[in-house]
Design an enzyme around this catalytic site. Structure first.
Site, PDB file in Angstrom:
ATOM      1  N   TRP A 364      -1.483   6.670  -6.459  1.00 21.20           N
ATOM      2  CA  TRP A 364      -1.933   5.896  -5.236  1.00 21.20           C
ATOM      3  C   TRP A 364      -0.786   5.778  -4.185  1.00 21.20           C
ATOM      4  O   TRP A 364      -1.078   5.341  -3.101  1.00 21.20           O
ATOM      5  CB  TRP A 364      -2.409   4.568  -5.583  1.00 21.20           C
ATOM      6  CG  TRP A 364      -0.976   3.666  -6.046  1.00 21.20           C
ATOM      7  CD1 TRP A 364       0.082   4.048  -7.055  1.00 21.20           C
ATOM      8  CD2 TRP A 364      -0.741   2.313  -5.715  1.00 21.20           C
ATOM      9  NE1 TRP A 364       0.923   2.977  -7.197  1.00 21.20           N
ATOM     10  CE2 TRP A 364       0.411   1.905  -6.441  1.00 21.20           C
ATOM     11  CE3 TRP A 364      -1.569   1.397  -5.090  1.00 21.20           C
ATOM     12  CZ2 TRP A 364       0.718   0.529  -6.275  1.00 21.20           C
ATOM     13  CZ3 TRP A 364      -1.029  -0.071  -4.827  1.00 21.20           C
ATOM     14  CH2 TRP A 364       0.003  -0.452  -5.285  1.00 21.20           C
ATOM     15  N   ASP A 365       0.502   6.326  -4.391  1.00 20.75           N
ATOM     16  CA  ASP A 365       1.529   6.307  -3.638  1.00 20.75           C
ATOM     17  C   ASP A 365       1.062   6.990  -2.384  1.00 20.75           C
ATOM     18  O   ASP A 365       1.423   6.673  -1.367  1.00 20.75           O
ATOM     19  CB  ASP A 365       2.803   7.297  -4.011  1.00 20.75           C
ATOM     20  CG  ASP A 365       3.115   6.531  -5.570  1.00 20.75           C
ATOM     21  OD1 ASP A 365       2.314   6.028  -6.237  1.00 20.75           O
ATOM     22  OD2 ASP A 365       4.372   6.637  -5.881  1.00 20.75           O
ATOM     23  N   GLU A 495       2.910  -2.794 -12.989  1.00 18.20           N
ATOM     24  CA  GLU A 495       2.768  -2.210 -14.441  1.00 18.20           C
ATOM     25  C   GLU A 495       3.534  -2.948 -15.488  1.00 18.20           C
ATOM     26  O   GLU A 495       3.705  -2.335 -16.670  1.00 18.20           O
ATOM     27  CB  GLU A 495       3.212  -0.634 -14.443  1.00 18.20           C
ATOM     28  CG  GLU A 495       2.480   0.204 -13.681  1.00 18.20           C
ATOM     29  CD  GLU A 495       2.630   1.594 -13.311  1.00 18.20           C
ATOM     30  OE1 GLU A 495       3.768   2.070 -14.010  1.00 18.20           O
ATOM     31  OE2 GLU A 495       2.070   2.273 -12.911  1.00 18.20           O
ATOM     32  N   LYS A 602       6.858  -5.858 -12.334  1.00 16.51           N
ATOM     33  CA  LYS A 602       7.595  -4.759 -11.996  1.00 16.51           C
ATOM     34  C   LYS A 602       7.744  -4.558 -10.413  1.00 16.51           C
ATOM     35  O   LYS A 602       8.802  -4.017 -10.018  1.00 16.51           O
ATOM     36  CB  LYS A 602       7.036  -3.613 -12.558  1.00 16.51           C
ATOM     37  CG  LYS A 602       7.710  -2.192 -12.343  1.00 16.51           C
ATOM     38  CD  LYS A 602       7.015  -1.008 -13.104  1.00 16.51           C
ATOM     39  CE  LYS A 602       7.318   0.216 -12.820  1.00 16.51           C
ATOM     40  NZ  LYS A 602       6.581   1.227 -13.523  1.00 16.51           N
ATOM     41  N   GLN A 603       6.693  -4.914  -9.674  1.00 22.97           N
ATOM     42  CA  GLN A 603       6.434  -4.550  -8.255  1.00 22.97           C
ATOM     43  C   GLN A 603       5.586  -5.548  -7.591  1.00 22.97           C
ATOM     44  O   GLN A 603       4.854  -6.151  -8.315  1.00 22.97           O
ATOM     45  CB  GLN A 603       6.171  -3.070  -8.134  1.00 22.97           C
ATOM     46  CG  GLN A 603       4.544  -3.067  -8.760  1.00 22.97           C
ATOM     47  CD  GLN A 603       4.230  -1.687  -9.152  1.00 22.97           C
ATOM     48  OE1 GLN A 603       4.329  -1.119 -10.249  1.00 22.97           O
ATOM     49  NE2 GLN A 603       3.881  -0.523  -8.158  1.00 22.97           N
TER      50      GLN A 603
HETATM   51  C1  BGC Z   1       4.922   2.705 -10.109  1.00 23.36           C
HETATM   52  C2  BGC Z   1       3.476   2.884  -9.747  1.00 23.36           C
HETATM   53  C3  BGC Z   1       3.693   4.120  -8.824  1.00 23.36           C
HETATM   54  C4  BGC Z   1       4.283   5.202  -9.925  1.00 23.36           C
HETATM   55  C5  BGC Z   1       4.756   6.639  -9.183  1.00 23.36           C
HETATM   56  C6  BGC Z   1       5.628   3.671 -11.031  1.00 23.36           C
HETATM   57  O1  BGC Z   1       6.819   3.208 -11.542  1.00 23.36           O
HETATM   58  O2  BGC Z   1       4.721   1.333 -11.035  1.00 23.36           O
HETATM   59  O3  BGC Z   1       3.068   2.009  -8.897  1.00 23.36           O
HETATM   60  O4  BGC Z   1       2.485   4.755  -8.507  1.00 23.36           O
HETATM   61  O5  BGC Z   1       5.724   4.830 -10.252  1.00 23.36           O
HETATM   62  O6  BGC Z   1       5.714   6.195  -8.023  1.00 23.36           O
END
Ligand code: BGC
Length: 771
Positions: A364-365, A495, A602-603
């Protein structure tokens, strides 16, 4: 054409905080979305004892690796896809008298490296000393062409400092599986598969190879040519050694202070199914040759530099008052441009084309963190990126059907070829929000560009099929005395939580996705058969509308906080302050379940909603969300800080906004996460651009009426950028207390700053707002 080097576009070795070899390999990569080449020590790129991680990556060129599960259930992907690391095209072998860089240990010291982002030229100076203390300077210049995406050029110049002797230069790439040092046990780093095969294509006067993969059955042709315009004689010659390896060599008598140059242009082919690659190799090779025959390193470099100039003309972001961050911003934009696939068959790998971290997968980035940059500055590239999703829509539909859903599409969480590549489904496949993220991006692109052809022929179908998925996945349930539409057992963006009920982000995005489907069905009603082709019925659309209206969004009224998911508040908080710094990122030190059972992020997750749907939020609401989530967020994902910066800017937490932004923008150049050695964090670089645009420039509404509410950091005198809107181009100059906008070309449009709307037209191309 001669381009003056402007200091604000140079990344000099001296200015970098870290000089660690692997980090430099990433920072000094060159690429163009089709191919990427890590920087390397050019004399040791293929030695077994070399500790570097060099290599060439072709976007979309991967192999499968069988996933070994303890217990494999239905629907688990059989294979993981991993981008191939091919040979290092920078590699060169040099013999000085009887000393040979292949077998003797030549000491190679980095004296200078400079990446000129204005032209895309990497210029490096090495000092090389043989075991018998003969020393020469080696200048290496290289670039990945932006004007011919298949072309990569490298030029070597050898200047002895203390000897006169015979020197022989040999350029042979007789291997394909680049040997690299495998660095650590980080789960985010992929292991090389090393299963490719290299076949020489019969002699055509230059070394040509067909590289094929065993499992994924792909093939790509690589060839290269030495340019003839180097001096002095004798010229470099094409040869074939006793082992049937093809290459170039040149032997000459070297003298102190006199330089000799060797130039090579590589043509790195497109990816073909193996059968075609075998059958049509001659044909493919001859088209590749057109790119590199009868031209030179210099002409190709100049042509590519011109494209870079155009890029900067439209995409640069100028910050007056913050030179350190300015350089980082430019580096980020440069890397984004180097990473984006432009062939509709590829997207942007999470690590760009700078390493095989995250397997070279697209997440999704692309849609949520990087696409806005392209939509506003290079809409054609944004369209190509979205077309990758269109071309893989059938696979997404198959996946939905394999899962047991009657209708709709289920896009993979991570992929190269459109099939799911996440073996850890809890934090992978279960991130169903990817579907709605793609639909969101389609709409955002359309709003910014007015690209009717795209929405009509491709975008609408993506929106419809993803909306259909939500109708299959969700169900009605009675909550708080109301009949509500729920999405249970999903994983949201964060995550550190998995398989939750009614993740706020997922539900809002799904609601948006459903509403988009309804909106476009209305738009296309009565229109040349689009709806009947896609079998849309009135009942289906009514059901989508009702589900969207009834979508359950968990909310804590007393605290005024949007809840990350139902019952989120029942989880205990993790005492982050008590955890030693060495334990971060937590994902490397804790069992996932320990994280899932806590309130720890985490984010950015719910805060993403505040960023993506700014309208209708009061400042109090944003503050409440920010203050609730910020203390429990580790920012272990590099996608997080820029988003917090945006919300902090919107709620007037200026210092925090600046701090978060400056960390986000420095992610790779300053190695904030200490893992840039494994590749850039492409999503984070895009997020940092969003930090500027949606945070400091303060874009509120992307589209129907483009509107801004700027909040410049107090140390910035002004911020300048251009954007494409509805096919026109506008230049924005934002000061502390005013905004000036100029229509650069096009018909003009309404622009709103702090709710005051003005109309720019070719007759009235400039407007200023004071506040
Ligand atoms: C993040 C995801 C991201 C992926 C790739 C992971 O660490 O939690 O949101 O899509 O990294 O960048």
């Amino acid at each position: 054409m001669r381009i003056e080097q402007s200091p604000e576009f140079q990344i000099h070795l001296q200015t970098l905080r870290s000089k660690e070899e692997l980090f430099l390999e990433t920072i000094y990569n060159v690429g163009n979305g089709h191919l990427g080449v890590r920087d390397s020590n050019p004399l040791q790129g293929n030695n077994h004892d070399y500790i570097g991680s060099p290599g060439l990556f072709i976007n979309g060129f991967f192999d499968y690796e069988e996933v070994a599960y303890g217990e494999k259930y239905r629907g688990y992907p059989d294979n993981n896809q991993v981008i191939n690391r091919l040979f290092d095209p920078r590699f060169i072998r040099i013999k000085v008298g009887h000393e040979d860089s292949m077998t003797d240990h030549f000491k190679v010291e980095n004296i200078d490296k400079n990446l000129d982002m204005q032209t895309g030229l990497l210029h490096e100076l090495f000092s090389v000393t043989t075991p018998e203390n003969r020393n020469f300077n080696l200048v290496v210049e290289s670039f990945a062409s932006l004007s011919k995406l298949n072309v990569y050029g490298v030029r070597y110049s050898i200047i002895p400092t203390n000897f006169s002797d015979e020197v022989e230069v040999i350029k042979v790439h007789d291997y394909v599986n680049q040997t690299v040092h495998q660095q650590d046990e980080d789960v985010r780093v992929s292991t090389d598969l090393g299963q490719m095969q290299l076949d020489f294509i019969p002699d055509n006067g230059q070394p040509s190879y067909l590289v094929t993969t065993f499992r994924s059955q792909q093939g790509a042709i690589i060839t290269y040519e030495a340019s003839e315009n180097f001096a002095p004689n004798p010229p470099i010659e094409y040869f074939r050694d006793d082992n049937h390896h093809y290459g170039y060599r040149s032997k000459y008598y070297a003298k102190p202070g006199s330089a000799k140059d060797f130039e090579f242009l590589f043509a790195i082919g497109d990816i073909h199914p193996l059968v075609n690659a075998n059958m049509y190799s001659d044909q493919y090779l001859s088209s590749l040759n057109n790119y590199i025959n009868d031209t030179s390193f210099k002409s190709e470099l100049m042509a590519s530099a011109q494209v870079w100039q155009t890029f900067w003309l439209h995409s640069d972001v100028e910050i007056d008052g913050d030179p350190a961050l300015q350089l980082c911003v430019r580096f980020n934009l440069f890397e984004l441009n180097q990473s984006a696939g432009r062939d509709e068959l590829t997207s942007i790998p999470a690590k760009g084309l700078t390493g095989n971290g995250y397997g070279g997968h697209f997440f999704w980035d692309t849609e949520i963190f990087m696409l806005p940059f392209f939509a506003y500055t290079q809409p054609d590239v944004a369209r190509e990126l979205l077309m990758f999703r269109y071309h893989t829509l059938q696979i997404a539909k198959e996946q939905a059907s394999d899962f047991g859903f009657g209708k709709g599409a289920m896009y993979p969480w991570r992929t190269i070829n459109g099939y799911e590549s996440s073996a850890y489904w809890l934090a992978g496949q279960a991130q169903f929000h990817i579907n709605a993220d793609i639909a969101f991006a389609v709409e955002q692109y359309y709003e910014i560009t007015d690209d009717d052809d795209f929405i009509r022929n491709y975008g609408f179908e993506i929106i419809l099929e993803t909306a259909r998925f939500w109708m299959e996945y969700g169900n009605y349930a009675d909550i708080d005395g109301k009949h509500q539409f729920v999405l249970n057992r999903v994983t949201g963006p964060d995550e550190y939580s998995a398989l939750v009920d009614n993740n706020y982000y997922t539900n809002v995005l799904a609601q948006h996705n459903l509403r988009l489907a309804v909106k476009y069905v209305r738009k296309f009603k009565g229109d040349d058969g689009i709806l009947s082709r896609l079998h849309v019925t009135d009942e289906e659309i009514a059901a989508m509308r009702d589900a969207a209206d009834a979508m359950y969004l968990p909310y804590d009224k007393a605290k005024n906080v949007k809840l990350q998911f139902q019952n989120f508040e029942q989880l205990p908080k993790m005492d982050l302050a008590a955890i030693d710094q060495s334990m971060f990122p937590l994902l490397l030190h804790y069992h996932p379940l320990m994280l899932y059972r806590h309130q720890v992020n985490k984010q950015a997750d719910t805060v993403m909603v505040d960023f993506m749907f700014p309208e209708g939020n009061t400042v109090d609401q944003l503050k409440a969300d920010y203050e609730f989530y910020e203390p429990i967020t580790t920012h272990d994902s590099s996608l997080s800080k820029a988003i917090y910066a945006i919300i902090a800017a919107r709620i007037g937490k200026d210092q925090q906004a600046y701090n978060f932004f400056s960390q986000a923008v420095q992610t790779d150049l300053m190695d904030v996460y200490h893992n840039t050695k494994n590749g850039i964090h492409a999503g984070s670089l895009g997020a940092a651009w969003e930090g500027i645009m949606y945070g400091f420039a303060g874009i509120v509404n992307n589209a129907s009426s483009f509107s801004l509410e700027p909040h410049l950091p107090s140390t910035w005198n002004c911020l300048k950028f251009k954007v494409h809107l509805y096919g026109d181009e506008f230049k924005f100059t934002i000061y502390q207390d005013s905004v000036a906008v100029e229509l650069m070309n096009g018909e003009g449009a309404d622009i709103t700053v702090y709710k005051q709307q003005k109309n720019l037209t070719p007759e009235n191309p400039r407007e200023t707002w004071k506040y």
